[in-house]
Scaffold this motif. Structure first.
Motif, PDB file in Angstrom:
ATOM      1  N   LEU A 179      -9.191 -36.311 -25.367  1.00  0.00           N
ATOM      2  CA  LEU A 179      -8.269 -35.704 -24.414  1.00  0.00           C
ATOM      3  C   LEU A 179      -8.453 -34.190 -24.342  1.00  0.00           C
ATOM      4  O   LEU A 179      -8.340 -33.596 -23.260  1.00  0.00           O
ATOM      5  CB  LEU A 179      -6.828 -36.034 -24.809  1.00  0.00           C
ATOM      6  CG  LEU A 179      -5.725 -35.464 -23.913  1.00  0.00           C
ATOM      7  CD1 LEU A 179      -5.902 -35.908 -22.466  1.00  0.00           C
ATOM      8  CD2 LEU A 179      -4.342 -35.875 -24.439  1.00  0.00           C
ATOM      9  N   ALA A 180      -8.758 -33.567 -25.473  1.00  0.00           N
ATOM     10  CA  ALA A 180      -8.966 -32.121 -25.477  1.00  0.00           C
ATOM     11  C   ALA A 180     -10.127 -31.733 -24.567  1.00  0.00           C
ATOM     12  O   ALA A 180     -10.061 -30.727 -23.851  1.00  0.00           O
ATOM     13  CB  ALA A 180      -9.229 -31.640 -26.899  1.00  0.00           C
ATOM     14  N   TRP A 184     -10.053 -29.431 -21.232  1.00  0.00           N
ATOM     15  CA  TRP A 184     -10.954 -28.293 -21.093  1.00  0.00           C
ATOM     16  C   TRP A 184     -11.677 -28.344 -19.759  1.00  0.00           C
ATOM     17  O   TRP A 184     -11.735 -27.354 -19.027  1.00  0.00           O
ATOM     18  CB  TRP A 184     -11.962 -28.281 -22.240  1.00  0.00           C
ATOM     19  CG  TRP A 184     -13.109 -27.337 -22.044  1.00  0.00           C
ATOM     20  CD1 TRP A 184     -14.324 -27.609 -21.481  1.00  0.00           C
ATOM     21  CD2 TRP A 184     -13.148 -25.934 -22.390  1.00  0.00           C
ATOM     22  NE1 TRP A 184     -15.116 -26.491 -21.465  1.00  0.00           N
ATOM     23  CE2 TRP A 184     -14.425 -25.454 -22.008  1.00  0.00           C
ATOM     24  CE3 TRP A 184     -12.237 -25.062 -22.980  1.00  0.00           C
ATOM     25  CZ2 TRP A 184     -14.800 -24.129 -22.200  1.00  0.00           C
ATOM     26  CZ3 TRP A 184     -12.631 -23.741 -23.177  1.00  0.00           C
ATOM     27  CH2 TRP A 184     -13.883 -23.292 -22.791  1.00  0.00           C
ATOM     28  N   ASN A 185     -12.205 -29.521 -19.435  1.00  0.00           N
ATOM     29  CA  ASN A 185     -12.954 -29.664 -18.189  1.00  0.00           C
ATOM     30  C   ASN A 185     -12.062 -29.481 -16.965  1.00  0.00           C
ATOM     31  O   ASN A 185     -12.541 -29.073 -15.901  1.00  0.00           O
ATOM     32  CB  ASN A 185     -13.637 -31.028 -18.133  1.00  0.00           C
ATOM     33  CG  ASN A 185     -14.770 -31.147 -19.141  1.00  0.00           C
ATOM     34  OD1 ASN A 185     -15.361 -30.144 -19.547  1.00  0.00           O
ATOM     35  ND2 ASN A 185     -15.074 -32.363 -19.555  1.00  0.00           N
ATOM     36  N   GLY A 186     -10.774 -29.768 -17.122  1.00  0.00           N
ATOM     37  CA  GLY A 186      -9.856 -29.656 -15.990  1.00  0.00           C
ATOM     38  C   GLY A 186      -9.123 -28.337 -15.898  1.00  0.00           C
ATOM     39  O   GLY A 186      -8.327 -28.128 -14.975  1.00  0.00           O
ATOM     40  N   GLY A 270      -8.743 -33.936 -33.407  1.00  0.00           N
ATOM     41  CA  GLY A 270      -8.691 -34.509 -34.747  1.00  0.00           C
ATOM     42  C   GLY A 270      -8.972 -33.523 -35.854  1.00  0.00           C
ATOM     43  O   GLY A 270      -9.387 -33.923 -36.953  1.00  0.00           O
ATOM     44  N   ARG A 271      -8.726 -32.214 -35.590  1.00  0.00           N
ATOM     45  CA  ARG A 271      -9.020 -31.191 -36.594  1.00  0.00           C
ATOM     46  C   ARG A 271      -7.754 -30.448 -36.995  1.00  0.00           C
ATOM     47  O   ARG A 271      -6.812 -30.324 -36.201  1.00  0.00           O
ATOM     48  CB  ARG A 271     -10.045 -30.197 -36.052  1.00  0.00           C
ATOM     49  CG  ARG A 271     -11.411 -30.795 -35.775  1.00  0.00           C
ATOM     50  CD  ARG A 271     -12.413 -29.705 -35.449  1.00  0.00           C
ATOM     51  NE  ARG A 271     -12.131 -29.057 -34.179  1.00  0.00           N
ATOM     52  CZ  ARG A 271     -12.672 -29.416 -33.011  1.00  0.00           C
ATOM     53  NH1 ARG A 271     -13.494 -30.449 -32.965  1.00  0.00           N
ATOM     54  NH2 ARG A 271     -12.380 -28.770 -31.918  1.00  0.00           N
ATOM     55  N   ASN A 272      -7.776 -29.928 -38.200  1.00  0.00           N
ATOM     56  CA  ASN A 272      -6.694 -29.083 -38.686  1.00  0.00           C
ATOM     57  C   ASN A 272      -6.816 -27.710 -38.017  1.00  0.00           C
ATOM     58  O   ASN A 272      -7.807 -27.000 -38.230  1.00  0.00           O
ATOM     59  CB  ASN A 272      -6.792 -28.942 -40.210  1.00  0.00           C
ATOM     60  CG  ASN A 272      -5.795 -27.952 -40.778  1.00  0.00           C
ATOM     61  OD1 ASN A 272      -4.936 -27.420 -40.066  1.00  0.00           O
ATOM     62  ND2 ASN A 272      -5.896 -27.687 -42.075  1.00  0.00           N
TER      63      ASN A 272
END
Length: 291
Positions: A179-180, A184-186, A270-272
């Motif tokens: 989703l990120a 970004w693309n949008g 999925g990152r901190n």
């Protein structure tokens, strides 16, 4: 200008004086060079960049801590643009050579006190080992071959000298997924919808994005890139991950806090968002060992 730069030119180099800057011809410019020459060669866009980018106190504090006192030193600023580093830090270097591919940016840099040189950063017409300090700020990701530019910059540094880079996107932080990545693309459509964004027109935005060769998901710089390339060339290498709103504390391991949108991007990937690998930029401070 030729008198200032001539001691540092390779033998047989042809340099032309074009108005307020010097030019070393680039016979076969890459698409990246063409895009940067066009965007940063637009006086209004270059002036905007000078006024609004890399000019705050955090930037000044971080760079001052990295460089120390550059009074009476020979400095080469690769990808200098309109001169943001010197405009922010001030000071009295002995020689300040600014290298870029955009004529209008070089003209602005000349007014600030640079000796400006139009040249290809992958093939500079300068001798090896003469510079006390070489800087690249927000420059590598505008180049097709980041490693070639970094290696060429390192070639200029004298024993005991410094090479400092900053404000290139850290690959692990910008590698948006799921989703990120869709968001970004949008984002450009969103900015157009709300009428908000740094760029005032679609044309300006188009060319700005054309210069951002390695500022997109899956691209960017890494700690290993700096250490693996500069270490074998005789440098001690320190790399400092940071978000943009942190000053000299970046060199003490402080990351600072990223804007909410970037933290959300890391969470959705999925990152901190508080991890070093999620910091937006890497500052590399490399010192060449003395002979």
């Amino acid at each position: 200008m030729k008198t200032i730069i001539s001691p540092y030119l390779k033998a047989g180099t042809e340099i032309n004086e074009v108005g307020s800057y010097l030019e070393c011809s680039i016979p076969n410019p890459s698409e990246a060079i063409k895009a940067n020459a066009y965007y940063f060669g637009n006086f209004d866009w270059a002036e905007e960049y000078l006024i609004y980018c890399h000019r705050n106190e955090n930037f000044k504090s971080r760079w001052t801590a990295a460089l120390g006192d550059w009074t009476d030193k020979v400095v080469v600023d690769i990808g200098c643009g309109p001169g943001n580093i010197f405009a922010t830090l001030k000071g009295k270097p002995k020689v300040l050579i600014g290298i870029d591919v955009a004529p209008k940016s070089l003209e602005i840099a000349a007014d600030l006190g640079y000796t400006p040189l139009l040249a290809d950063a992958t093939n500079l017409p300068l001798i090896s080992g003469f510079a006390d300090i070489v800087t690249l700020n927000a420059a590598l990701h505008h180049c097709e071959d980041m490693e070639a530019v970094l290696k060429e910059a390192a070639r200029l540094v004298k024993p005991g000298g410094l090479l400092v880079t900053d404000h290139d996107p850290q690959k692990s932080a910008w590698n948006y997924k799921g989703l990120a990545k869709l968001l970004w693309n949008g984002r450009l459509y969103y900015y157009k919808l709300i009428g908000h964004g740094f760029h005032k027109t679609d044309n300006q935005q188009y060319w700005a994005l054309a210069t951002e060769i390695h500022h997109k998901p899956g691209h960017g710089v890494t700690q290993d890139m700096f250490k693996n390339l500069l270490g074998p060339l005789g440098f001690s290498v320190n790399v400092y991950p940071h978000n943009h709103e942190v000053g000299a504390d970046a060199l003490k391991g402080k990351l600072g806090k990223a804007d909410l949108k970037y933290r959300i991007g890391n969470i959705l990937s999925g990152r901190n968002p508080g991890a070093k690998t999620s910091a937006l930029s890497l500052m590399c401070v490399a010192k060449k060992f003395a002979n």
